[in-house]
Design a protein around this motif. Sequence first.
Motif, mmCIF file in Angstrom:
data_model
loop_
_atom_site.group_PDB
_atom_site.id
_atom_site.type_symbol
_atom_site.label_atom_id
_atom_site.label_comp_id
_atom_site.label_asym_id
_atom_site.label_seq_id
_atom_site.Cartn_x
_atom_site.Cartn_y
_atom_site.Cartn_z
ATOM 1 N N LEU A 276 0.808 -1.216 0.000
ATOM 2 C CA LEU A 276 0.000 0.000 0.000
ATOM 3 C C LEU A 276 0.846 1.272 0.000
ATOM 4 C CD1 LEU A 276 -2.612 -1.161 2.661
ATOM 5 C CD2 LEU A 276 -2.649 -1.510 0.188
ATOM 6 N N GLN A 277 2.076 1.188 0.477
ATOM 7 C CA GLN A 277 2.991 2.330 0.492
ATOM 8 C C GLN A 277 4.416 1.796 0.496
ATOM 9 O OE1 GLN A 277 2.638 5.931 3.272
ATOM 10 N NE2 GLN A 277 4.440 4.906 4.146
ATOM 11 N N GLY A 278 5.328 2.522 -0.153
ATOM 12 C CA GLY A 278 6.733 2.103 -0.154
ATOM 13 C C GLY A 278 6.925 0.806 -0.925
ATOM 14 N N GLY A 279 7.822 -0.034 -0.426
ATOM 15 C CA GLY A 279 8.088 -1.300 -1.085
ATOM 16 C C GLY A 279 8.966 -2.188 -0.236
ATOM 17 N N TYR A 280 9.113 -3.445 -0.647
ATOM 18 C CA TYR A 280 9.977 -4.388 0.069
ATOM 19 C C TYR A 280 10.597 -5.362 -0.920
ATOM 20 C CZ TYR A 280 6.566 -8.224 -0.324
ATOM 21 O OH TYR A 280 5.725 -9.200 -0.805
#
Length: 221
Positions: free
Chosen positions: A157-161
Amino acid sequence: MSSHPAPEELLLDYVAGALPAGPELAVALHVALDPASRETVDRLTALGGALLEREPAGAVDAGLGTVLERTLARLDDVPVEPKPSSRRHRHPGFEWAPAPLVPHLRPGMDWRRVMGKFDEIRLDLPGDFHRVSLLRLESGRGLPEHKHPGYEYTVVLQGGYTDETGSYGVGDFAVGPGSVRHEPIADPGEPCIAMIVVEKPIVLTGPWGRWLNPLVSRGLI
């Protein structure tokens, strides 16, 4: 367009209303964030009634794979009407939340720190046995290495991994089979926020797993 879209079979189950509440919400968030999947869902919805009317009795059960392939092959011929935008009030601190998530966020809801590594908000979806959580990881922080006895559905939903299976950004969807061990680590930049839906409690595979897994299985962490 998402680089990790939800499987087409899962989108078909979503359109058919065949998913439990947890996976259904995960797919709804993915569809809200990924224009390509949203277009596929809209076209599947438009085709659904006509497909059921035209298929002989028993054909869907006898050859679901063939029906799915036939349906997807016809998607380009179905026009998609643009939908009016839907705006919902987002509580302070949750401005990033896509519209399908907003009804599940209560005033005063806040993150809790788990194992000193990440933040979690558990969502209660009545009638569903899945564990549904919002997880927040600061840049460079990771979840403990673990595997899944059941399926895991993840939407960013936000950012990343990044984990052993690849890198995931906003709108990306991951379906994790139980045999895969992974250790998701948040990418540089803003915190990574994702919704995680697990069929069964995770199994920690790191050095502390032996001591912590009983607490995990009881839902205490």
